[in-house]
Design an enzyme around this catalytic site. Structure first.
Site, PDB file in Angstrom:
ATOM      1  N   LYS A  86     -22.564 117.498  38.991  1.00  0.00           N
ATOM      2  CA  LYS A  86     -21.214 118.006  38.744  1.00  0.00           C
ATOM      3  C   LYS A  86     -21.265 119.515  38.460  1.00  0.00           C
ATOM      4  CE  LYS A  86     -18.936 117.682  34.835  1.00  0.00           C
ATOM      5  NZ  LYS A  86     -18.247 117.164  33.641  1.00  0.00           N
TER       6      LYS A  86
ATOM      7  N   ASP B 297     -15.491 114.983  38.345  1.00  0.00           N
ATOM      8  CA  ASP B 297     -15.364 114.865  36.898  1.00  0.00           C
ATOM      9  C   ASP B 297     -14.510 113.632  36.600  1.00  0.00           C
ATOM     10  OD1 ASP B 297     -12.760 115.515  37.444  1.00  0.00           O
ATOM     11  OD2 ASP B 297     -12.805 117.470  36.498  1.00  0.00           O
TER      12      ASP B 297
END
Ligand code: SF4
Length: 228
Positions: free
Chosen positions: A127, A145
């Site tokens: 991420k 996310d």
């Protein structure tokens, strides 16, 4: 671009168009930074913490530690105290110090752009690496996310739970020019409309296209549990 088993190309394109209309953002990042490596530190701080809180901490932090070397050579206890409001400060301070040390010693003080290199840095997962690649290097990147995970499932883009699998799945179905801004737009949508606890489907631009709503899971008043 492959079509998803649950979404046809037409629906995907309509959703991308509606996202651009509802959230006409130039690609930007919710975390404040001046230098590329500062975004990396802000992102490490943002785990389990709001962007607003991170943005309230980083101006003072970056003034106190103006270079990568300052973080790399910092006293861990002092750094912990400086980032304490972000939570999980023992782990985050360790990751920040070790990451800055690695950037200084192994990468000549520059951020690498390769996924393989970024993910060798302590505290940096896919991420964070994708966020850096998308926002610093302008490499189209899907950043998964909590908002992207939740809303992509509701829209019918994925049935996966694993962020790495969701990332690959979204890369297969979303037009590449939308990849990086998809995250920014979905965060805005998740904060304003498709909230985790009670999505406001009646006000949502995707109400005709959303699988979750089509299946009848429209937002309902939160019911209090009856006492046994
Ligand atoms: S229709 Fe409801 S569940 Fe679907 S994206 Fe919109 S707010 Fe979220």
């Amino acid at each position: 671009m492959a079509t998803h088993k649950m979404k046809n190309l037409d629906e995907i394109q309509k959703i991308m168009l509606l996202l651009d209309e509802a959230y006409p953002l130039d690609i930007f990042c919710y975390l404040a930074y001046d230098k590329p490596w500062q975004l990396l530190i802000a992102t490490i701080l943002s785990a389990q913490c709001t962007d607003a809180r991170v943005n309230s901490i980083t101006p003072g932090l970056f003034a106190k530690y103006p270079t990568l070397e300052d973080f790399a050579k910092s006293c861990l206890e002092k750094l912990e105290s400086d980032i304490k409001p972000a939570g999980f400060y023992h782990t985050k301070a360790k990751h920040i110090k070790e990451t800055c040390k690695a950037l200084c010693e192994d990468f000549g003080g520059e951020l690498p752009s390769e996924m393989d290199m970024l993910t060798t840095l302590p505290g940096v997962g896919r991420k964070t690496a994708n966020l850096i690649r998308g926002h610093i290097f302008n490499i189209p990147s899907i950043i998964v996310d909590t908002h992207v995970k939740r809303i992509s499932a509701k829209l019918g883009f994925t049935e996966n739970e694993d962020p790495a699998k969701i990332e690959i799945e979204l890369m297969g179905i979303l037009p590449q020019e939308h990849w990086t801004r998809y995250n920014t737009q979905i965060i805005a949508h998740g904060r304003a409309i498709c909230t985790a606890r009670n999505p406001h489907c009646a006000s949502c631009v995707f109400s005709e296209l959303c699988d979750w709503r089509k299946r009848g899971f429209d937002s309902k008043p939160i019911m209090k549990k009856k006492k046994a």
